[in-house]
Motif scaffolding. Sequence first.
Motif, PDB file in Angstrom:
ATOM      1  N   GLY A  40      -2.481  93.427 100.539  1.00 52.20           N
ATOM      2  CA  GLY A  40      -2.232  91.997 100.460  1.00 52.20           C
ATOM      3  C   GLY A  40      -1.630  91.618  99.121  1.00 52.20           C
ATOM      4  O   GLY A  40      -1.130  92.469  98.386  1.00 52.20           O
ATOM      5  N   TRP A 144      -2.782  86.348 100.052  1.00 52.05           N
ATOM      6  CA  TRP A 144      -2.179  86.707 101.334  1.00 52.05           C
ATOM      7  C   TRP A 144      -2.846  87.958 101.877  1.00 52.05           C
ATOM      8  O   TRP A 144      -3.100  88.910 101.128  1.00 52.05           O
ATOM      9  CB  TRP A 144      -0.684  86.987 101.173  1.00 52.05           C
ATOM     10  N   ALA A 145      -3.089  87.992 103.159  1.00 51.93           N
ATOM     11  CA  ALA A 145      -3.635  89.173 103.838  1.00 51.93           C
ATOM     12  C   ALA A 145      -2.537  90.244 103.914  1.00 51.93           C
ATOM     13  O   ALA A 145      -1.354  89.951 103.679  1.00 51.93           O
ATOM     14  CB  ALA A 145      -4.092  88.780 105.242  1.00 51.93           C
ATOM     15  N   GLN A 148       1.111  89.563 105.307  1.00 51.86           N
ATOM     16  CA  GLN A 148       1.343  88.125 105.458  1.00 51.86           C
ATOM     17  C   GLN A 148       2.478  87.616 104.564  1.00 51.86           C
ATOM     18  O   GLN A 148       3.344  86.873 105.021  1.00 51.86           O
ATOM     19  CB  GLN A 148       0.051  87.358 105.164  1.00 51.86           C
ATOM     20  N   HIS A 151       5.829  88.713 105.828  1.00 52.56           N
ATOM     21  CA  HIS A 151       6.212  87.912 106.995  1.00 52.56           C
ATOM     22  C   HIS A 151       6.751  86.545 106.557  1.00 52.56           C
ATOM     23  O   HIS A 151       7.770  86.066 107.073  1.00 52.56           O
ATOM     24  CB  HIS A 151       5.020  87.743 107.943  1.00 52.56           C
ATOM     25  N   GLU A 152       6.072  85.902 105.601  1.00 46.67           N
ATOM     26  CA  GLU A 152       6.509  84.580 105.130  1.00 46.67           C
ATOM     27  C   GLU A 152       7.879  84.655 104.462  1.00 46.67           C
ATOM     28  O   GLU A 152       8.701  83.740 104.600  1.00 46.67           O
ATOM     29  CB  GLU A 152       5.475  83.991 104.172  1.00 46.67           C
TER      30      GLU A 152
END
Length: 198
Positions: A40, A144-145, A148, A151-152
Amino acid sequence: MAQRLQEEWLDGKFLIAMPNMADGRFAHSVIYVCAHSSEGAMGLVLNQPSPHLSIADLLLQLSIVREAEAINLSPRLRRMNVHRGGPVETERGFVLHSDDFLIESATLPIHDGICLTATLEILRAIAEDRGPSRAMLALGYAGWAPGQLEHEIQANGWLTGPADAELIFDPDQTAKWERALWRIGVDPAMLSTDAGHA
């Protein structure tokens, strides 16, 4: 593309929110990424000063200084903002600072002379003018995991770029978002709020 992103960890880089940022807590934010790995990511928002909490108030609340001492804080310390570093653990303090001050087993060197320390000891040192020459204090952090943040970024939520110590430690909050964009060669006026939506 995802594989390439995963190999390029963003520790010590800026995340700059796109105008279409879905999460209002990060609108027009500039984040310094302190840690990024397959587990993360974690970073601190640099341009959201806490409107109702001064450094003197915080030092008093933490019993680092007494009221009589708070009145006599140095002008340099009084100019220091307390930032909202992000929505996670908002009662916990984090100090981004220059590498001229280290606490063994507590200071994390990040990149290019920027370090992170999250102990009361660094706040005591700052209050007594024996801390780092440059520092930025935040309450809370952005987290953020696994996967994540990647992806963002792919969804056009963030631009990335090299960090700039001048921007990190500048007590003037005016236009930090715009200045971060200019630093990576992007004219803020040219960014569409509909980026990525055909």
